[in-house]
Design a protein around this motif. Structure first.
Motif, PDB file in Angstrom:
ATOM      1  N   ALA A  94       3.065  -6.000   2.287  1.00 26.15           N
ATOM      2  CA  ALA A  94       3.696  -6.633   1.150  1.00 26.15           C
ATOM      3  C   ALA A  94       3.377  -8.060   1.680  1.00 26.15           C
ATOM      4  O   ALA A  94       4.083  -9.157   1.043  1.00 26.15           O
ATOM      5  CB  ALA A  94       4.844  -6.498   0.539  1.00 26.15           C
ATOM      6  N   ASN A 126       3.024  -9.610  -7.552  1.00 26.42           N
ATOM      7  CA  ASN A 126       3.300  -8.293  -6.898  1.00 26.42           C
ATOM      8  C   ASN A 126       2.690  -7.285  -7.819  1.00 26.42           C
ATOM      9  O   ASN A 126       3.160  -6.163  -7.828  1.00 26.42           O
ATOM     10  CB  ASN A 126       4.837  -8.067  -7.128  1.00 26.42           C
ATOM     11  CG  ASN A 126       5.174  -7.078  -5.881  1.00 26.42           C
ATOM     12  OD1 ASN A 126       4.225  -7.035  -4.977  1.00 26.42           O
ATOM     13  ND2 ASN A 126       6.154  -6.521  -5.793  1.00 26.42           N
ATOM     14  N   VAL A 129       1.843  -4.074  -5.871  1.00 22.46           N
ATOM     15  CA  VAL A 129       2.590  -2.953  -4.965  1.00 22.46           C
ATOM     16  C   VAL A 129       2.187  -1.622  -4.746  1.00 22.46           C
ATOM     17  O   VAL A 129       2.094  -0.914  -5.753  1.00 22.46           O
ATOM     18  CB  VAL A 129       3.943  -3.303  -5.473  1.00 22.46           C
ATOM     19  CG1 VAL A 129       4.190  -2.853  -7.069  1.00 22.46           C
ATOM     20  CG2 VAL A 129       4.993  -2.640  -4.893  1.00 22.46           C
TER      21      VAL A 129
ATOM     22  N   HIS B 112      10.824  -3.431  -4.926  1.00 28.39           N
ATOM     23  CA  HIS B 112      11.305  -4.797  -4.730  1.00 28.39           C
ATOM     24  C   HIS B 112      12.377  -5.164  -5.841  1.00 28.39           C
ATOM     25  O   HIS B 112      13.099  -6.232  -5.408  1.00 28.39           O
ATOM     26  CB  HIS B 112      10.049  -5.611  -4.931  1.00 28.39           C
ATOM     27  CG  HIS B 112       9.076  -5.470  -3.906  1.00 28.39           C
ATOM     28  ND1 HIS B 112       7.853  -5.057  -3.980  1.00 28.39           N
ATOM     29  CD2 HIS B 112       9.180  -5.352  -2.369  1.00 28.39           C
ATOM     30  CE1 HIS B 112       6.959  -4.838  -2.803  1.00 28.39           C
ATOM     31  NE2 HIS B 112       7.801  -5.041  -1.924  1.00 28.39           N
TER      32      HIS B 112
END
Lengths: 179, 184
Positions: A94, A126, A129, B112
């Motif tokens: 990431a 993101n 991901v 996340h």
């Protein structure tokens, strides 16, 4: 006497177990902080220093800030990052998401981007991901090779739809935030 | 001449001072809380134990769309929060073969969104959240509202992602099976 001894033994073992688990948790935590968290903070710190200290930051502010200051710009960002050719390349560790996030963060900090765009921005940086990790992740779940063959392209295509969709959902969910 | 060297040196060291100030802010402001929080959650997970988590995961293995909520919402959340990245994906073992890609997609997308509340799920990738969060904090805004919304929107997004990916996987598998039947 016998029962008292046994009770004490049970209590002693129980407490020992609890303390041991918490101590082990502390050891694991310090391990993670020293091995992965602090090195990454140092890495990002150097980038922040270079970006802010050399004036690249101003340049980035002029390009990134307008992009992140509108729903359209954030959508564009998420579509680019979610492209099936790019998403597996941008995934590892990431790192890209973290660096773009930090650069955007400095712009939020200086007030160049309105704070209510923080939530959609978190999703716009993101959409890739885990795209670098699909075969490994599927094998961890004991998937057959035939499933992996279908799963990889399916997930990459799905991100083209769900990446921008996530930004839109986050945009509407941020109404009333920091208003 | 000397003046020029001095200016150059100042510019050079200024770059690192800028980074050091940022480093200090993060290490002093964020790392202590992170360490205590991580220790607490790691201990809690050790008390709960892997067996209980596996038993829950078996629920998601049942066939049928009505278990979608477990497969693409409850199980990914439990997997990520309890087992963390990357061990979370091992719970895919309990999911039917054709649902595995969608489960993975759903679980990996949740590594996340909880970071603002439960940083233990992925401490190595903390800055996906913290990058923007530090900026918001330094602009003088509270972080909790953003952290909570990030978490909640994450729930919606992973469920949607699971369903969309499942839809695509079903199409692709059907086409592949038809092709195999034609050649056989």
């Amino acid at each position: 006497m016998e029962t008292l001894n046994r009770t004490l033994e049970t209590i002693g073992k129980g407490v020992g177990g609890v303390v041991g688990k918490i101590y082990q948790a502390g050891r694991d935590t310090i391990d993670v902080v020293i091995r992965t968290v602090l090195p990454f903070i140092a890495f990002v710190g150097l980038i922040v220093g270079i970006v802010n200290g050399t004036g690249i930051g101003e340049l980035l502010a002029q390009t990134l800030a307008p992009l992140a200051s509108s729903l359209g710009g954030l959508l564009l960002m998420s579509v680019i990052i979610a492209l099936p050719v790019l998403s597996p390349v941008l995934g590892p560790g990431a790192v890209i998401a973290q660096v773009i996030g930090t650069l955007l963060g400095t712009q939020f900090g200086e007030g160049n981007i309105q704070p209510q765009y923080a939530l959609p921005a978190l999703f716009a940086i993101n959409p890739q991901v885990g795209c670098d990790f699909i075969p490994v992740g599927l094998s961890l779940g004991e998937a057959e090779p035939e499933t992996v063959e279908v799963g990889v392209p399916a997930i990459l295509f799905s991100r083209m739809i769900t990446g921008p969709a996530a930004v839109v959902i986050a945009y509407f969910a941020s109404f009333g935030l920091y208003a | 001449m000397l003046q020029a060297i001095e200016t150059g040196a100042e510019y050079f060291i200024g770059i690192f001072q800028e980074g050091a100030a940022w480093f200090e802010g993060v290490v002093v402001g964020i790392v202590p809380l992170l360490i205590i929080l991580l220790t607490g959650v790691n201990a809690l997970i050790a008390f709960i134990g892997q067996e209980r988590i596996n038993r829950f995961a078996e629920l998601a293995g049942r066939e049928g769309w009505q278990y979608s909520f477990i497969r693409y919402l409850a199980l990914p959340v439990v997997a990520v929060v309890a087992l963390t990245n990357p061990m979370a994906y091992t719970l895919g073992t309990f999911v039917p073969e054709r649902n595995k890609p969608a489960f993975y997609d759903s679980a990996v997308s949740f590594v996340h969104p909880p970071l603002g509340i439960l940083p233990h799920v992925n401490p190595g990738e903390l800055f996906v959240w913290l990058g923007i969060a530090t900026g918001i904090a330094s602009a003088g805004f509270a972080l909790t509202p953003l952290a909570v919304r990030y978490f909640l929107v994450g729930l919606v997004v992973i469920f949607m992602r699971g369903l969309v990916t499942q839809f695509i996987v079903d199409r692709m598998m059907a086409r592949r099976d038809a092709a195999n039947a034609a050649t056989a």
